[in-house]
Write a protein that holds these residues in place. Structure first.
Motif, PDB file in Angstrom:
ATOM      1  N   ARG A   1     -77.573 -11.719-121.833  1.00 22.01           N
ATOM      2  CA  ARG A   1     -77.091 -10.417-122.069  1.00 22.01           C
ATOM      3  C   ARG A   1     -76.674 -10.422-123.597  1.00 22.01           C
TER       4      ARG A   1
ATOM      5  N   ASP B   1     -69.439  -7.779-124.202  1.00 24.70           N
ATOM      6  CA  ASP B   1     -70.566  -7.278-123.652  1.00 24.70           C
ATOM      7  C   ASP B   1     -70.937  -5.938-124.245  1.00 24.70           C
TER       8      ASP B   1
ATOM      9  N   GLU C   1     -73.591  -3.669-123.175  1.00 22.66           N
ATOM     10  CA  GLU C   1     -73.934  -2.800-122.182  1.00 22.66           C
ATOM     11  C   GLU C   1     -72.558  -2.417-121.525  1.00 22.66           C
ATOM     12  N   GLN C   2     -71.858  -3.285-121.212  1.00 24.61           N
ATOM     13  CA  GLN C   2     -70.337  -2.921-120.246  1.00 24.61           C
ATOM     14  C   GLN C   2     -69.509  -2.203-121.388  1.00 24.61           C
TER      15      GLN C   2
ATOM     16  N   ALA D   1     -71.109   1.559-121.177  1.00 23.62           N
ATOM     17  CA  ALA D   1     -70.489   1.961-119.727  1.00 23.62           C
ATOM     18  C   ALA D   1     -69.046   2.553-119.649  1.00 23.62           C
ATOM     19  N   HIS D   2     -68.168   1.616-120.357  1.00 22.58           N
ATOM     20  CA  HIS D   2     -66.544   1.903-120.327  1.00 22.58           C
ATOM     21  C   HIS D   2     -66.428   3.295-121.109  1.00 22.58           C
TER      22      HIS D   2
ATOM     23  N   THR E   1     -74.865   5.073-122.798  1.00 22.68           N
ATOM     24  CA  THR E   1     -75.658   3.902-122.470  1.00 22.68           C
ATOM     25  C   THR E   1     -76.176   3.181-123.902  1.00 22.68           C
TER      26      THR E   1
ATOM     27  N   SER F   1     -78.804  -4.178-122.827  1.00 23.49           N
ATOM     28  CA  SER F   1     -78.237  -5.461-122.797  1.00 23.49           C
ATOM     29  C   SER F   1     -79.159  -6.546-123.258  1.00 23.49           C
TER      30      SER F   1
ATOM     31  N   ASP G   1     -61.993  -5.809-120.127  1.00 27.16           N
ATOM     32  CA  ASP G   1     -62.617  -5.940-118.995  1.00 27.16           C
ATOM     33  C   ASP G   1     -64.179  -6.197-119.485  1.00 27.16           C
ATOM     34  N   CYS G   2     -64.530  -6.016-120.940  1.00 28.92           N
ATOM     35  CA  CYS G   2     -65.733  -6.379-121.617  1.00 28.92           C
ATOM     36  C   CYS G   2     -65.798  -7.579-122.294  1.00 28.92           C
TER      37      CYS G   2
END
Length: 318
Positions: free
Chosen positions: A15, A26, A28-29, A32-33, A37, A40, A70-71
């Motif tokens: 990742r 992260d 990519e995350q 997304a949050h 886009t 990764s 959460d990332c």
């Protein structure tokens, strides 16, 4: 920005993350949050260009520079891989690019005492790349003269063909650390790729730092330690051919593409140039470092049943 390729466990996919303090965010995350886009994969990220870096920086700023919880993963809970685990093509190596290294090489290796008039270019295949913490293989059936070369590595961000010296730095995405491991007794009629291109001979990392954060790449302290003992220390201001000159020279005949890597050369202090000569053996730990980037740390391990050598045995070899 400090970028890294990581995995959370041995079976997890690689990742892309941004290193912020003691955490890796992260990417990519993170996107997304925010409904954006983002890739990764490091090479995909480099392909996007500076806009990707700007986008991530803005998203991090929205969360106080740290990203949403959460990332974020503690760095101690991940395994850092090479920033670019599998380069698209061979790494461009540069030999004899510090004056004092030219001198030490002329005394102990079959190189000229005269300063090169053009960059000395060789290559290391993608299969030679490993990350920080990964093992450098010592194969006693192939070499008894395993050597180190700590260097600054340049990562290309934009396609470069016939680039001028003046425009060259505009094609740089960022920088990392490379250890140009070399089997000195494997040079063949002046050709270096077998000596320098064997598996595990290109430790790379620990992170990739974007060009905007480095600033002047020609004023960076760098060095290398073996088992905690300093072997190399210099500054990139002493490069014989600086980074723009290297990019201009290579791109005059070979197209540089996003994600391509140039290892800019090593200063004096390699094992072959020491008196008596020193070599890497199983059980050693070698650490290459560059200011503003970090330390690349790799153990040396035996391939097969080669025993670890004691200090007295090493002295006897020398």
């Amino acid at each position: 920005m400090q970028l890294a390729t990581y995995r959370t466990n041995v079976t997890a996919a690689a990742r892309l993350g941004a290193v912020v303090g003691d955490f890796i965010i992260d990417i990519e995350q993170l996107g997304a949050h925010a409904g954006v886009t983002l890739p990764s994969d490091m090479l995909e990220f480099i392909d996007i260009g500076p806009h990707a870096v700007e986008r991530v920086a803005k998203l991090l700023e929205q969360h106080g520079g740290n990203g949403p919880l959460d990332c974020a993963i503690p760095l101690v809970n991940v395994k850092l891989l090479a920033p670019i685990p599998r380069p698209r093509k061979n790494i461009f190596g540069v030999g004899l690019n510090y004056v004092e290294h030219v001198d030490e090489s002329s005394r102990t290796l079959d190189t000229s005492k005269d300063l090169p008039k053009q960059p000395v270019i060789f290559s290391k295949p993608p299969t030679s790349v490993i990350g920080t913490g990964d093992a450098i293989e010592h194969n006693a059936a192939i070499t008894q003269q395993l050597d180190w070369e700590g260097e600054l590595a340049v990562v290309i961000g934009r396609r470069a063909k016939n680039v001028s010296v003046q425009d060259a730095l505009g094609h740089v995405f960022g920088y990392t650390v490379i250890n140009d491991i070399s089997a000195r007794d494997n040079r063949r009629a002046g050709q270096w790729i077998f000596s320098k291109g064997q598996d595990t001979y290109a430790p790379l990392g620990p992170v990739l730092v974007t060009a905007d954060e480095i600033g002047d790449p020609h004023d960076l302290e760098l060095g290398l330690r073996v088992n905690g003992v300093e072997k190399q220390r210099s500054n990139t201001r002493h490069l014989l051919f600086d980074i723009p000159a290297l990019i201009a020279d290579i791109s005059s005949a070979i197209t540089l593409e996003p994600g391509d890597i140039i290892a800019t050369g090593t200063p004096a202090g390699v094992g072959a140039g020491r008196s008596p000569q020193e070599w890497l053996w199983p059980g050693d730990v070698v650490e290459a470092w560059v200011e503003k980037i970090g330390t690349l740390r790799n153990p040396v391990v035996a391939v097969g049943n080669e025993p670890r050598k004691t200090q007295s045995q090493r002295a006897g070899d020398n």
